[in-house]
Design a protein around this motif. Structure first.
Motif, PDB file in Angstrom:
ATOM      1  N   VAL A 332       0.841  -1.201   0.000  1.00  0.00           N
ATOM      2  CA  VAL A 332       0.000   0.000   0.000  1.00  0.00           C
ATOM      3  C   VAL A 332       0.870   1.242   0.000  1.00  0.00           C
ATOM      4  N   SER A 335       2.498   1.728  -3.215  1.00  0.00           N
ATOM      5  CA  SER A 335       1.547   1.767  -4.338  1.00  0.00           C
ATOM      6  C   SER A 335       1.821   0.666  -5.371  1.00  0.00           C
ATOM      7  N   TRP A 371      -8.806  -3.548  -2.587  1.00  0.00           N
ATOM      8  CA  TRP A 371      -8.116  -2.269  -2.817  1.00  0.00           C
ATOM      9  C   TRP A 371      -7.292  -2.322  -4.096  1.00  0.00           C
ATOM     10  N   SER A 372      -6.530  -3.401  -4.272  1.00  0.00           N
ATOM     11  CA  SER A 372      -5.637  -3.479  -5.432  1.00  0.00           C
ATOM     12  C   SER A 372      -6.426  -3.583  -6.737  1.00  0.00           C
ATOM     13  N   TYR A 375      -8.115   0.115  -7.503  1.00  0.00           N
ATOM     14  CA  TYR A 375      -7.233   1.166  -8.014  1.00  0.00           C
ATOM     15  C   TYR A 375      -6.322   0.696  -9.133  1.00  0.00           C
ATOM     16  N   TRP A 387     -14.836  -6.923  -1.451  1.00  0.00           N
ATOM     17  CA  TRP A 387     -15.242  -6.055  -0.344  1.00  0.00           C
ATOM     18  C   TRP A 387     -16.436  -6.628   0.405  1.00  0.00           C
ATOM     19  N   ARG A 405     -13.478  -0.315   6.757  1.00  0.00           N
ATOM     20  CA  ARG A 405     -12.727  -0.431   5.501  1.00  0.00           C
ATOM     21  C   ARG A 405     -13.619  -1.001   4.401  1.00  0.00           C
ATOM     22  N   TRP A 408     -16.164   1.587   3.229  1.00  0.00           N
ATOM     23  CA  TRP A 408     -15.454   2.549   2.369  1.00  0.00           C
ATOM     24  C   TRP A 408     -15.186   1.935   0.996  1.00  0.00           C
ATOM     25  N   GLY A 409     -14.662   0.692   0.968  1.00  0.00           N
ATOM     26  CA  GLY A 409     -14.349   0.043  -0.300  1.00  0.00           C
ATOM     27  C   GLY A 409     -15.581  -0.163  -1.158  1.00  0.00           C
ATOM     28  N   ASP A 413     -16.242   1.360  -4.807  1.00  0.00           N
ATOM     29  CA  ASP A 413     -16.548   0.405  -5.871  1.00  0.00           C
ATOM     30  C   ASP A 413     -17.819   0.808  -6.612  1.00  0.00           C
ATOM     31  N   PHE A 486      -7.108   3.616   5.078  1.00  0.00           N
ATOM     32  CA  PHE A 486      -7.982   3.726   3.911  1.00  0.00           C
ATOM     33  C   PHE A 486      -7.204   3.791   2.596  1.00  0.00           C
ATOM     34  N   ARG A 487      -5.910   3.489   2.673  1.00  0.00           N
ATOM     35  CA  ARG A 487      -5.090   3.247   1.492  1.00  0.00           C
ATOM     36  C   ARG A 487      -4.801   4.492   0.662  1.00  0.00           C
TER      37      ARG A 487
END
Length: 747
Positions: A332, A335, A371-372, A375, A387, A405, A408-409, A413, A486-487
């Protein structure tokens, strides 16, 4: 060699000292490592009894005698990994040595970018060691530099051509290392083999963990290996770090495998790093990002090799899954989206469901995968389920942190998949979940999510309210970037959305001021993904809309270069699309339009992300400029239909204005009445959203239409009614144009 006769006297340090006497003398003792104790004894006595004698001794380790001054011969300078022009590479002594030796032996390779880049890579991999570089250069007579670089994985078989006049131990790279290794006591040789497991830097704690039941005097053994130049020590910081030169490591690792010791060493290393990274996420809450990366970032190569072993046929997948979860903060912070996705997917596939910690590991790994994907891929169908799995497991385990998390994700999304109303639902769920939270970051995140969602929906007034609440709490946030949870960097991301909202509300000077500070803030944050968003969400579009094409070009170039240094593909594609927009706006549509089209094609499904809407709208403009009015109208209608289906309202007024301008172009599709209708609709949408900037742009388009019809008073009235609402930003392009038009109409 001293020209001294001892006259039958037994040779001893004392007899040598008596023979030298007071005469001035420079005594050179070369390659002392194999007789280091005897040399130390002789040298110390000679120096103490022969005041005119100076000794220069070469050895892998110091003599450790009184009066000794150690001069460490450093490796030759090697170029950095960043790409250099050939002329720049020649400034490094390692490259100079390689090329001069290769040419002297009859090599005739061209000094072009490919060859010099390969030579730079060779010199880096050989650690700037002159003898190894000479071996490699000797091969350049028959093999090209890129091929030499490719063959270095088997360097001990490949680098075997020393000078004929060299000592046998200097004829091949293996012989050189064999010489040093064979001189080691058994305990030091054992430790050197174990250290071959480390692909990067390591600390004393890691060495102790690696030693296991053989711990003994491991600290002393390590110190002696450092003294013998077989281990490099960096003692500039509070916590010393060590490493093996790449060539030494390859040799030690080969010995480790040959002795059957590799599996045990690999297991101990993997378990050590599970423990080492156990506090990585917690540390991110209390340490500045730069300090965090200094502690953890330097170990990424060791993590990679540990994971490669863990998921190999002879490894331990459960240890691998635990290490993958522990190391997520590392990917994270750096990146590394693709690597994070690949590693977490492998860990999830190999996770033992019967293990006691399997649910928690699955929750952590699913969140990292989500997350990966989000983004790194954008509209990835797998991100939502990842998620959702995180949310379900967080609820089962009662883990509030991962529940937040996941919410949020899921909200982000929904953005990515065009479900803005659903995104708002998740934003409200997040806000409800943190209503009683004592953590200011949680409450800030709630308002930040609501502001972002409302901005994209088109409600700029409410977005401004929530971004203001977020900003009011920034003082509660530590001065360090807040990335891990939150990345992304919460402070920097708040500011680029603040700039977007301010711009649409017509507060141009404030928006541009925020952009300037935000770019510097993003640059210094050290988080590559955050800086992409700072440039792509804020700086590039706002500079473009302000009419400052030079600034927009600077930011665009910055983003392209940044995403070439960091593997963040989607932002690189976006930046290339934006470059096409800029080239077209400067008048070169013939060059810019193909670049824009190509980038949007490369984006694939990602072109439906909110960030691509502005380039998509500008595509319609470019098509009109190129005389492809029908295609431009079709593009504008497609974008409007997309916005209507998704409730993505923030750009609708501008799309309507673009469509109106296309309808005013000469040709079969020209329709003044149709243009007037869409302009009216653009006014209606802009006013309902509080988007004063879109209202101004529409007013300029309507005024031009009225002027072409000869209705000059109407043109001036429509401009004046909107221009009068502004309180700042009067030097921006659109306000300057509006003012100039009003002056002209008033004369």
């Amino acid at each position: 060699m001293l020209g001294t006769k001892l006259e039958g006297e037994e040779i001893s340090p004392e007899s040598i000292a008596r023979a030298i006497g007071p005469r001035p003398l420079l005594l050179i003792l070369d390659n002392c490592e194999h007789v280091i104790d005897a040399v130390a004894q002789v040298a110390e006595l000679v120096v103490s009894r022969c005041p005119g004698t100076f000794i220069v001794a070469t050895s892998r380790e110091a003599l450790r005698i009184e009066g000794e001054h150690v001069y460490r011969v450093l490796p030759l300078g090697v170029p950095p990994e960043a790409r250099l022009e050939p002329a720049g590479a020649y400034a490094y002594s390692a490259v100079e040595l390689f090329t001069s030796r290769a040419k002297a032996l009859g090599s005739s390779f061209a000094s072009d970018e490919e060859n010099i880049g390969a030579i730079a890579a060779i010199c880096r991999r050989l650690d700037g060691i002159p003898l190894a570089i000479e071996f490699a250069a000797a091969r350049a007579v028959m093999v090209s530099p890129p091929r030499i670089a490719a063959l270095l994985d088997d360097r001990f078989k490949f680098l075997t051509t020393g000078r004929r006049t060299a000592l046998p131990r200097q004829q091949t790279l293996r012989a050189t290392l064999d010489w040093s290794y064979d001189l080691l006591p058994d305990d030091e040789a054992w430790l050197l083999r174990q250290l071959g497991i480390f692909a990067g830097e390591f600390q004393l704690d890691a060495v102790i963990a690696l030693a296991g039941e053989h711990i003994g005097d491991v600290t002393g053994q390590l110190a002696r290996l450092v003294a013998k130049s077989l281990v490099v020590a960096d003692i500039r910081r509070d916590s010393p770090h060590y490493r093996l030169l790449d060539t030494t490591r390859a040799y030690a690792l080969e010995k480790l495998h040959a002795g059957g010791e590799y599996p045990d060493a690999a297991r101990r290393e993997a378990k050590y790093y599970c423990g080492f990274f156990a506090n990585a996420e917690a540390d991110s809450e209390v340490k500045p990002q730069a300090e965090w990366l200094t502690i953890y970032g330097r170990h990424i190569d060791n993590v990679r090799t540990s994971l490669d072993w863990a998921f190999s046929s002879g490894g331990d997948a459960q240890v691998g899954a635990a290490l993958t979860a522990a190391a997520v903060p590392l990917w994270v912070q750096l990146s590394l989206l693709s690597e994070c996705r690949e590693r977490t997917e492998l860990a999830l596939a190999r996770l033992d469901p019967t293990a006691a910690n399997a649910p928690r590991l699955r929750m952590q790994l699913s969140a990292a995968r989500g997350w990966s994907l989000m983004y790194g891929v954008g509209r990835a169908r797998e991100a939502g389920p990842a998620w959702a799995a995180t949310l379900q497991l967080a609820e089962q385990l009662g883990d509030r942190d991962y529940l937040l998390r996941a919410l949020w994700g899921l909200c982000i999304d929904q953005f990515n998949n065009g479900e803005f109303r659903r995104a708002l639902e998740f934003a409200h769920r997040f806000a409800d979940a943190v209503d009683d939270s004592g953590n200011p970051v949680d409450r800030m995140m709630a308002d930040r999510l609501l502001a972002t969602t409302l901005h994209y929906l088109g409600d700029q007034r409410q977005a401004y309210h929530h971004i203001g609440r977020t900003l009011s709490r920034l003082s509660d946030l530590a001065a360090k970037p807040q990335v891990i949870r939150f990345r992304f960097d919460l402070r920097a991301s708040t500011h680029y959305f603040q700039a977007r909202i301010l711009w649409l509300l017509g507060l141009a000077d404030q928006a541009l001021s925020v952009v300037g500070r935000n770019v510097e803030e993003g640059r210094t944050s050290g988080h590559a993904l955050t800086f992409c968003s700072v440039l792509g969400q804020g700086a590039c579009p706002i500079a473009f809309l302000a009419g400052d094409l030079d600034a927009a070009e600077r930011y665009c170039t910055m983003l392209i270069e940044h995403t070439e240094r960091h593997p963040i593909r989607l932002w690189n594609v976006w930046a290339r699309a934006f470059r096409g927009v800029l080239i077209s706006r400067r008048g070169d549509v013939a060059t810019g339009l193909p670049l824009l089209r190509k980038a949007l094609e490369l984006a694939g499904e990602a072109r439906f992300l909110p960030r691509f809407l502005l380039p998509f709208g500008e595509l319609a403009v470019c098509l009109g400029e190129a005389g492809e009015v029908s295609q431009g109208l079709a593009t504008a209608d497609e974008a409007l239909a997309r916005c209507e289906a998704r409730d993505e309202g923030w750009y609708v007024a501008e799309l309507l204005r673009i469509k109106g301008e296309l309808l005013l172009r000469p040709g079969a599709r020209r329709s003044t009445g149709g243009a007037e209708q869409v302009f009216d609709k653009a006014f209606e949408v802009a006013r309902s959203q509080g988007a004063l900037f879109w209202e101004l742009r529409t007013a300029i388009s309507v005024a031009r239409m009225r002027m072409s019809e000869g209705h000059l008073a109407d043109a001036r009235d429509v401009l004046a009614s909107v221009y009068g609402k502004f309180t700042e930003g009067f030097e921006t392009a659109d306000l300057s144009d509006a003012r100039a038009m009003m002056v002209k109409l008033g004369s």
